[in-house]
Design an enzyme around this catalytic site. Structure first.
Site, short mmCIF file in Angstrom:
data_model
loop_
_atom_site.label_atom_id
_atom_site.label_comp_id
_atom_site.label_asym_id
_atom_site.label_seq_id
_atom_site.Cartn_x
_atom_site.Cartn_y
_atom_site.Cartn_z
N GLU A 223 0.87 -1.18 0.00
CA GLU A 223 0.00 0.00 0.00
C GLU A 223 0.90 1.22 0.00
OE1 GLU A 223 -3.30 0.18 -0.11
OE2 GLU A 223 -3.70 -1.97 -0.05
N CYS A 257 -2.31 9.51 2.21
CA CYS A 257 -1.89 8.93 0.92
C CYS A 257 -2.82 9.29 -0.22
CB CYS A 257 -1.79 7.42 1.06
SG CYS A 257 -3.31 6.64 1.59
P1 NAD Z 1 7.07 5.30 7.66
O1 NAD Z 1 8.33 6.12 7.69
O2 NAD Z 1 6.24 5.19 8.88
O3 NAD Z 1 7.49 3.88 7.12
C1 NAD Z 1 6.56 2.84 6.94
C2 NAD Z 1 7.06 1.61 7.66
O4 NAD Z 1 8.23 1.12 7.02
C3 NAD Z 1 7.39 1.86 9.12
O5 NAD Z 1 6.84 0.85 9.92
C4 NAD Z 1 8.90 1.85 9.12
O6 NAD Z 1 9.47 1.40 10.34
C5 NAD Z 1 9.21 0.86 8.01
N1 NAD Z 1 10.55 1.08 7.45
C6 NAD Z 1 11.17 2.26 7.28
N2 NAD Z 1 12.38 2.07 6.70
C7 NAD Z 1 12.52 0.73 6.52
C8 NAD Z 1 13.54 -0.11 5.96
N3 NAD Z 1 14.67 0.41 5.47
N4 NAD Z 1 13.32 -1.44 5.93
C9 NAD Z 1 12.17 -1.96 6.39
N5 NAD Z 1 11.17 -1.22 6.93
C10 NAD Z 1 11.33 0.10 6.99
O7 NAD Z 1 6.10 5.82 6.57
P2 NAD Z 1 6.38 6.64 5.30
O8 NAD Z 1 7.09 5.77 4.31
O9 NAD Z 1 6.95 7.96 5.63
O10 NAD Z 1 4.84 6.87 4.89
C11 NAD Z 1 4.48 7.83 4.02
C12 NAD Z 1 4.23 7.19 2.68
O11 NAD Z 1 3.28 6.15 2.82
C13 NAD Z 1 3.63 8.15 1.69
O12 NAD Z 1 4.18 7.90 0.44
C14 NAD Z 1 2.16 7.78 1.69
O13 NAD Z 1 1.49 8.10 0.50
C15 NAD Z 1 2.24 6.30 1.91
N6 NAD Z 1 1.00 5.80 2.52
C16 NAD Z 1 0.25 4.94 1.82
C17 NAD Z 1 -0.95 4.51 2.35
C18 NAD Z 1 -1.83 3.55 1.61
O14 NAD Z 1 -2.73 3.01 2.24
N7 NAD Z 1 -1.62 3.31 0.34
C19 NAD Z 1 -1.34 4.94 3.61
C20 NAD Z 1 -0.51 5.81 4.30
C21 NAD Z 1 0.67 6.24 3.77
#
Ligand code: NAD
Length: 478
Positions: A223, A257
């Site tokens: 997602e 998102c």
């Molecule tokens: P985040 O920084 O919280 O990361 C998401 C998860 O990935 C966290 O649990 C984090 O610990 C893990 N993570 C981070 N780096 C990692 C690595 N190197 N290896 C493994 N796991 C790792 O969230 P984010 O990425 O800043 O979220 C924002 C993004 O998410 C935006 O692009 C947004 O559009 C997208 N998003 C999508 C949805 C959806 O439902 N499609 C919902 C919310 C956010």
């Protein structure tokens, strides 16, 4: 003041023990029983109902969300998901009969599809809606009969600590667990073999998750995010469009998102729509008022100083170029920033511009003039596939045309961001915005393996004689 637990990271040893415990529970087959699934689904509803005030307080502590917004986006959609799963679970669990269109030779074999749990699931959540983005996939996992580990985002530590406290208190601790931590915890989890992984977050980490899953050929739901465009057609009602759009864009100050990222406005409407946006914005959130973006009870803050600085720099650059048509109020010390409007040149596709290239994920709305609907379609198709696409027009035919000539995770005619809370349609991206989907029945299916079953009892031997020598006749297929 709600009582909220402190955040602590889960140690790597505990991750190993947790994994083994959940695998043993899955091997006991009890998570497959309908009663077990229903019990845990209902317990999840109790968890939310009993602790609603704490959940809201945690969302406020992590992101400054108003209680209205936390209830609307974190609590209610998750309860709706549980409600549907509890109501429909007996139906969802029934095998699908596939006799009707089978060839004559298979009618007697009673073809059917059994939906079986894929195994212990891993759910990795993002920070912007920490409850909904972990508990909604969890509903799918429980409904499908999968034990699950939830890895909360370290960027919403208060919510993460609260969920870690509550899950083992309400759900079967042998079947469901929470792991808290950052990259090290995620990496340790991703080294293990899972039945299914559901990851929510940005695309770059999505690729890391997909890469780790590929090593064990683990199925994934990704997602992701991206730039969700809006097309404002020549016949759009500009007032309604501005109202509906800004009521969504202001939520979580754009850190959503499916938030509208940029607007492609056909040339005749650009000035009038820009004016309408400014008027609506000042009406919704008048500066220096109770509803100002700087007021704690009215709005969320930008996640952290890094994000704040990035957004401020982008706005400063745009302002130097004369592109900012409305600059929102800002308070650097508290990471609070109101919505700003940036207007770019016609068909702007400057690859160097951050505003055009990257997901904004914050309180900036970009306006890009285009010649007509065809130019807007061309613009969208030249970029990565969006998670959501919005069309504002008086004509359904315009919406249908855009839908048939573009691709996105979802599309809405004359509204914004509503698909993730409509529990009867799948939610997910396509291409760069992710793959797979969940919510409602689709969440149940995401964590289920659809296993084909045929029955050929011994009494059917009379029908088998043509497959045995010496009667075998390859041309006699019927
Ligand atoms: P985040 O920084 O919280 O990361 C998401 C998860 O990935 C966290 O649990 C984090 O610990 C893990 N993570 C981070 N780096 C990692 C690595 N190197 N290896 C493994 N796991 C790792 O969230 P984010 O990425 O800043 O979220 C924002 C993004 O998410 C935006 O692009 C947004 O559009 C997208 N998003 C999508 C949805 C959806 O439902 N499609 C919902 C919310 C956010």
């Amino acid at each position: 003041m709600a009582d909220l637990p402190p955040y602590t990271e889960t140690s790597l040893d505990v991750i190993d023990e947790t994994y083994d415990r959940l695998q043993a529970t899955f091997a006991s087959h009890r998570t497959q029983e309908a009663a077990y699934r229903l019990y845990n689904l209902k317990q999840l509803a109790f968890l939310i109902n009993d602790n609603e005030e704490r959940i809201i307080a945690a969302a406020q502590a992590d992101l400054g969300k108003s209680s209205f917004e936390a209830r609307l986006a974190e609590v209610i959609p998750t309860l709706n998901e549980i409600d549907l799963a509890v109501k429909r679970l007996p139906e969802w669990m029934k095998d699908d009969k596939r006799t009707r269109d089978s060839t004559y030779a298979f009618k007697l074999a009673r073809p059917r599809v059994k939906k079986q749990p894929k195994g212990v699931a891993l759910i990795i959540g993002a920070w912007n809606y920490p409850f909904q983005l972990t508990l909604s996939p969890l509903v799918g996992a429980i409904a499908a009969g999968c034990p699950a580990v939830i890895k909360m985002s370290e960027h919403a530590p208060v919510s993460a600590a609260l969920i870690a406290e509550l899950i083992p208190r309400y759900l079967d601790p042998e079947g469901y667990a929470v792991v808290n931590g950052a990259v090290a915890a995620s990496t340790a989890l991703l080294e293990k073999r899972w039945g299914h992984i559901c990851y929510t977050g940005g695309g770059p980490v999505g690729k890391i998750v997909a890469g780790a899953a590929a090593k064990t050929l683990t199925p994934t739901t990704l997602e992701l995010g991206g730039k969700s465009p809006t097309i404002v057609a020549p016949d759009a009602d500009l007032k309604i469009t501005a109202r509906r759009m800004l009521s969504i864009k202001q939520m979580n100050v754009g850190q959503m998102c499916v938030s509208p990222d940029y607007v492609l406005v056909t040339k005749e409407n650009v000035d009038a729509f820009t004016e309408e946006l400014i008027k609506t914005l000042e009406h919704f959130h008048p500066p220096n008022s109770e509803r100002s973006f700087l007021n704690e009870s009215a709005s969320t803050f930008v996640r952290n100083t890094n994000d704040y600085q990035r957004l401020e720099n982008v706005l400063d650059d745009a302002e130097k170029g004369g592109k900012v048509v409305y600059r929102g109020e800002a308070d650097k010390d508290r990471n609070r920033m109101g919505l700003s409007l940036v207007r770019l040149p016609r068909d702007a596709k400057d690859e160097e511009s951050w505003l055009v290239r990257d997901e904004i994920f914050g309180p900036i709305l970009v306006i890009i003039p285009v010649e007509d609907i065809d130019a807007a379609i061309k613009y969208i198709n030249a970029g990565p596939t969006p998670l959501a696409l919005y069309v504002s027009s008086a004509s359904r035919a315009t919406f249908e045309k855009v839908v048939s000539q573009t691709l996105s995770g979802s599309a809405i005619w004359n509204d914004f961001a509503m698909t993730p809370i409509c529990r009867t349609v799948p939610f997910g991206g396509v291409g760069e915005s992710g793959w797979g989907n969940y919510h409602g029945y689709d969440g149940f299916l995401a964590f289920s393996h659809q296993r084909s079953l045929l029955e050929v009892p011994y009494w059917m031997e009379f029908a088998q004689k043509n497959r045995y020598a010496p009667n075998m006749n390859p041309r006699n297929e019927r």
